[in-house]
Design a protein around this motif. Structure first.
Motif, short mmCIF file in Angstrom:
data_model
loop_
_atom_site.label_atom_id
_atom_site.label_comp_id
_atom_site.label_asym_id
_atom_site.label_seq_id
_atom_site.Cartn_x
_atom_site.Cartn_y
_atom_site.Cartn_z
N VAL A 21 35.82 52.08 43.36
CA VAL A 21 36.71 50.91 43.41
C VAL A 21 36.00 49.60 43.07
N SER A 22 34.72 49.60 42.78
CA SER A 22 33.93 48.43 42.39
C SER A 22 33.60 47.52 43.56
N SER A 23 32.37 47.61 44.02
CA SER A 23 31.91 46.72 45.08
C SER A 23 31.84 45.27 44.58
N GLN A 24 31.51 45.08 43.29
CA GLN A 24 31.44 43.73 42.74
C GLN A 24 32.78 43.02 42.86
N ALA A 25 33.85 43.71 42.51
CA ALA A 25 35.17 43.10 42.57
C ALA A 25 35.53 42.70 44.00
N HIS A 26 35.15 43.53 44.96
CA HIS A 26 35.47 43.22 46.35
C HIS A 26 34.67 42.01 46.85
N LEU A 27 33.44 41.87 46.40
CA LEU A 27 32.65 40.71 46.80
C LEU A 27 33.20 39.43 46.15
N MET A 117 36.83 41.64 35.36
CA MET A 117 36.86 42.57 36.48
C MET A 117 38.25 43.19 36.64
N ALA A 118 39.28 42.37 36.50
CA ALA A 118 40.65 42.87 36.67
C ALA A 118 40.98 43.91 35.61
N LEU A 119 40.64 43.60 34.36
CA LEU A 119 40.94 44.53 33.27
C LEU A 119 40.13 45.82 33.41
N ARG A 253 42.89 50.60 42.83
CA ARG A 253 42.24 49.84 41.76
C ARG A 253 43.26 49.01 40.99
N ILE A 254 44.40 49.60 40.70
CA ILE A 254 45.42 48.87 39.94
C ILE A 254 45.93 47.68 40.74
N ILE A 255 46.19 47.89 42.03
CA ILE A 255 46.65 46.79 42.88
C ILE A 255 45.59 45.69 42.96
N LEU A 260 43.42 40.25 41.29
CA LEU A 260 42.44 39.43 40.59
C LEU A 260 43.05 38.74 39.38
N LEU A 261 43.94 39.43 38.67
CA LEU A 261 44.63 38.80 37.54
C LEU A 261 45.46 37.61 38.01
N LEU A 262 46.10 37.75 39.14
CA LEU A 262 46.91 36.66 39.69
C LEU A 262 46.03 35.45 39.98
N PHE A 263 44.88 35.67 40.57
CA PHE A 263 43.97 34.57 40.85
C PHE A 263 43.48 33.93 39.54
N PHE A 264 43.20 34.77 38.54
CA PHE A 264 42.73 34.24 37.26
C PHE A 264 43.79 33.38 36.59
#
Length: 267
Positions: A21-27, A117-119, A253-255, A260-264
């Motif tokens: 699920v990507s630790s980077q994205a969660h951080l 990250m979102a993509l 992951r999709i959610i 993240l896309l929303l924040f971007f």
């Protein structure tokens, strides 16, 4: 950084380092929600060493057998299944090691954005879902060949793209090669040992030049929680995928990618 913040970041890191699920994205999400800047290099390294200790402790029997037989093979005692597996781990590590050194700055600067990250979360998540959905594999890690190791190693190099997830992309490649879910995860976890160790050693060189920024208490708290949470994550993840598979992680992951896309888009 205080001890509470260190504990929260370490928990996020430990619970997501080996999940697909990507630790980077969660951080990054942690920073977006809390407004706190990401930790320094020294704290990042101590967390990864905590995860390294956890995975080595969990697979200690396998790693000891591999190391012993590999050394035995080097002195002419002949190849065994474990020595062969050790060679495959080494071979699979080479592509990510080379590309990591060549593309380190690009991955850390140009690609580190919520959009990338979102993509990556969504795109590689869908690929993982496809690999798991068509899952018919019966192979274990001892059935792999050199070609398989190279393919998984090249897939691991894609984890330089933030949001991809090193474990996620290597498990995906292993599933496409016909491995069972548990074997794919085990090989991915074993493959993490040399890459995390190498990254940590390179980080120590940087720390020697830049100095330590984080206090001893946050470092100790972060390391301890990273070890415990990573160990628990590995144990329960292997049990979970045996019964349920990867699809819940695909949906997650999709959610997460959409968040993240929303924040971007709002920034």
């Amino acid at each position: 950084m205080d001890a509470v913040q260190a504990a929260l970041i370490a928990l996020v890191q430990g619970l997501t380092e080996f999940l697909p699920v990507s630790s980077q994205a969660h951080l990054v999400l942690y920073s977006l929600f809390t407004g706190q800047t990401y930790q320094g290099l020294d704290f990042d390294i101590i967390l990864h060493f905590g995860s390294l200790v956890a995975v080595v402790a969990y697979f200690r029997r396998e790693l000891l057998a591999m190391a012993g037989d590999w050394l035995g093979a080097l002195v002419g005692q002949g190849q065994t299944a474990d020595s062969r597996l050790a060679w495959l781990i080494i071979i699979a590590t080479i592509p990510a090691g080379i590309l990591g050194l060549l593309l380190k700055d690009l991955a850390e600067v140009a690609l580190r954005s919520p959009l990338v990250m979102a993509l990556a979360l969504i795109g590689f998540g869908l690929v993982l879902g496809w690999a798991d959905w068509r899952h018919r594999g019966q192979r274990d890690e001892y059935s792999l060949g050199v070609r398989d190791a190279v393919i998984i190693g090249l897939a691991q190099a894609l984890a330089l793209i933030p949001g991809t997830s090193r474990s996620g992309i290597t498990i995906t490649a292993a599933l496409f090669l016909g491995m069972t879910r548990e074997a794919a995860a085990r090989f991915s976890f074993l493959l993490s040992v040399p890459i995390i160790a190498a990254a940590g050693l390179l980080g120590i060189v940087d720390i020697a030049q830049e100095g330590v920024e984080t206090g001893p208490l946050p470092l100790l708290v972060g390391f301890s929680i990273a070890v415990i949470s990573t160990y628990a994550c590995i144990h329960y993840f292997l049990a979970f995928i045996r019964r349920i598979g990867m699809q819940p992680f695909v949906a997650y992951r999709i959610i997460l990618g959409l968040v993240l896309l929303l924040f971007f888009l709002r920034s």
